[in-house]
Design a protein around this motif. Structure first.
Motif, short mmCIF file in Angstrom:
data_model
loop_
_atom_site.label_atom_id
_atom_site.label_comp_id
_atom_site.label_asym_id
_atom_site.label_seq_id
_atom_site.Cartn_x
_atom_site.Cartn_y
_atom_site.Cartn_z
N ALA A 127 0.83 -1.21 0.00
CA ALA A 127 0.00 0.00 0.00
C ALA A 127 0.86 1.26 0.00
O ALA A 127 0.58 2.23 -0.71
N LEU A 128 1.92 1.26 0.78
CA LEU A 128 2.79 2.43 0.85
C LEU A 128 3.68 2.54 -0.38
O LEU A 128 3.99 3.66 -0.82
N ALA A 129 4.08 1.42 -0.96
CA ALA A 129 4.87 1.47 -2.19
C ALA A 129 4.09 2.13 -3.32
O ALA A 129 4.66 2.78 -4.20
N ALA A 130 2.76 1.96 -3.31
CA ALA A 130 1.91 2.57 -4.34
C ALA A 130 1.70 4.06 -4.09
O ALA A 130 1.32 4.79 -5.01
N LEU A 188 -2.27 -2.33 -6.12
CA LEU A 188 -2.70 -2.28 -4.72
C LEU A 188 -2.73 -3.68 -4.12
O LEU A 188 -2.97 -4.66 -4.82
N PRO A 189 -2.53 -3.78 -2.81
CA PRO A 189 -2.58 -5.09 -2.16
C PRO A 189 -4.01 -5.57 -1.98
O PRO A 189 -4.98 -4.83 -2.21
N GLU A 190 -4.15 -6.82 -1.56
CA GLU A 190 -5.46 -7.32 -1.20
C GLU A 190 -6.00 -6.53 -0.01
O GLU A 190 -5.25 -6.09 0.84
N PHE A 191 -7.31 -6.34 0.00
CA PHE A 191 -8.00 -5.65 1.10
C PHE A 191 -7.57 -4.18 1.26
O PHE A 191 -7.69 -3.63 2.36
N ASP A 192 -7.08 -3.53 0.21
CA ASP A 192 -6.70 -2.13 0.38
C ASP A 192 -7.93 -1.32 0.77
O ASP A 192 -9.03 -1.50 0.24
#
Length: 370
Positions: free
Chosen positions: A54-57, A272-276
């Protein structure tokens, strides 16, 4: 008689761009990691890696060690808060948001009444606190210790009661990038070395939600927090807020100074990751999820990692070994494929520097929850 909402209409693209801007997804932000976690009011952390993705995005120059160091230094923690799910929060938010959402944890226990027949919940909370503050305990250890006191109770219900009644944090190395470990729990107060704050009034949290997810309706906020009966809070804040309507006529509230970019503002691809939380924090998800793709980010109760194109859900992805596979929901032009591949390379370079990856467009395997 219900009053018809008034105010300018914000179309789906306008809502999309406003939300992406506040979610730091229109352009990567230079904010420090801790400040970003606070601005986003936490990161969904049902699994270990999502906060890092999430933060990498969202952040320019992000490296996993930045979040892991904050976690090791107890400046951020993993704790059950919003929607009864694990979030990565700053220490300050862990000590204030958890008391705010305690009514939802109390409601959660209603489903376990049968398994807790004859159990004094105040005594259970006190015993569980003594146990986990004497040393971090796994859920299995906590379950067995409580079962010794109430042998006729349901073991799982006892563990759920402890989780609901106490602000339990997952201690490190759980959650550290490249290390992690099994879940071991203690109280937030014990781990952070300071007492929990009194439950704050909801007004400030409503304003923070709007700053990170607005413009939004009352139901949107309730969906995000897992709380009910917030209408009176919005009404109290109405003189300080702007009001709009979406295309269905739903009233939306917003901060006067919050960004509302032009709907034509470009939105680059984002992994994005799962459950963002971008996909979970509104009752009406149309601002991010097109109607034709409703439900495509999920398989049963498991979530895919998702791809945004032009700001909207447009595909899923997985990382298996040294292969990043992207499954778009529709045809991609050569230029769009190149943009997606470039964003994938950027994400991988941030999270796995020095490793070479193959980026492919194909079919993603259904998530399993691992």
């Amino acid at each position: 008689m219900t009053k018809t909402p008034s105010g300018p209409v914000l179309g789906t693209r306008a809502l999309n761009r406003a939300t992406l801007d506040r979610q730091l997804l229109l352009r990567r932000s230079a904010r420090p990691v801790k400040e970003a976690v606070a601005h986003l009011v936490g990161l969904q952390a049902q699994n270990v890696k999502p906060p890092y993705y999430a933060l990498a995005a969202r952040l320019d120059g992000f490296a996993p060690e930045q979040l892991a160091t904050l976690m090791a230094d107890r400046e951020v923690v993993r704790i059950v808060t919003l929607r009864s799910t694990i979030h990565t929060h700053t220490a300050d938010d862990a000590l204030t948001l958890r008391p705010l959402v305690q009514p939802a944890r109390d409601r959660e226990l209603i489903a376990f009444r049968k398994g807790l027949a004859g159990v004094d919940l105040d005594r259970l909370a006190a015993l569980a606190r003594d146990l986990v503050e004497a040393g971090p305990r796994t859920m299995a250890e906590l379950r067995q210790a409580l079962l010794a006191e109430w042998p006729g109770a349901d073991p799982q219900s006892l563990a759920v009661a402890a989780r609901c009644r106490l602000p339990l944090v997952q201690v490190t190395p759980r959650g550290l990038w490249g290390r992690s470990g099994q879940v071991a729990l203690t109280t937030a107060e014990h781990w952070l070395g300071r007492p929990a704050e009194p439950a704050p009034g909801p007004d400030g949290t409503v304003l923070r939600y709007l700053a990170a997810f607005g413009p939004a309706s009352v139901k949107d906020m309730q969906t995000w927090a897992g709380l009910t009966r917030l209408r009176e809070v919005f009404e109290r804040l109405r003189p300080r807020l702007l009001t709009f309507r979406d295309e269905r006529g739903t009233e939306l509230f917003d901060l006067p100074e919050a960004p509302r970019p032009d709907p034509g503002t470009p939105a680059p691809p984002r992994f994005l990751p799962e459950f963002d939380n971008l996909l979970l924090s509104h009752a009406d998800r149309a601002r991010v999820v097109p109607p034709e793709h409703h439900g495509r980010a999920w398989r049963g109760n498991q979530a895919y990692r998702t791809l945004l194109l032009d700001g909207f859900l447009a595909g899923v992805w997985q990382l298996d070994g040294e292969v990043l596979t992207v499954e778009a929901f529709g045809p991609l032009s050569r230029e769009r494929r190149a943009e997606v591949a470039a964003e994938g390379e950027r994400m991988l370079a941030a999270l796995f520097p020095g490793t070479s990856y193959d980026i492919r467009f194909g079919t993603v395997v259904a998530p399993t929850g691992r």
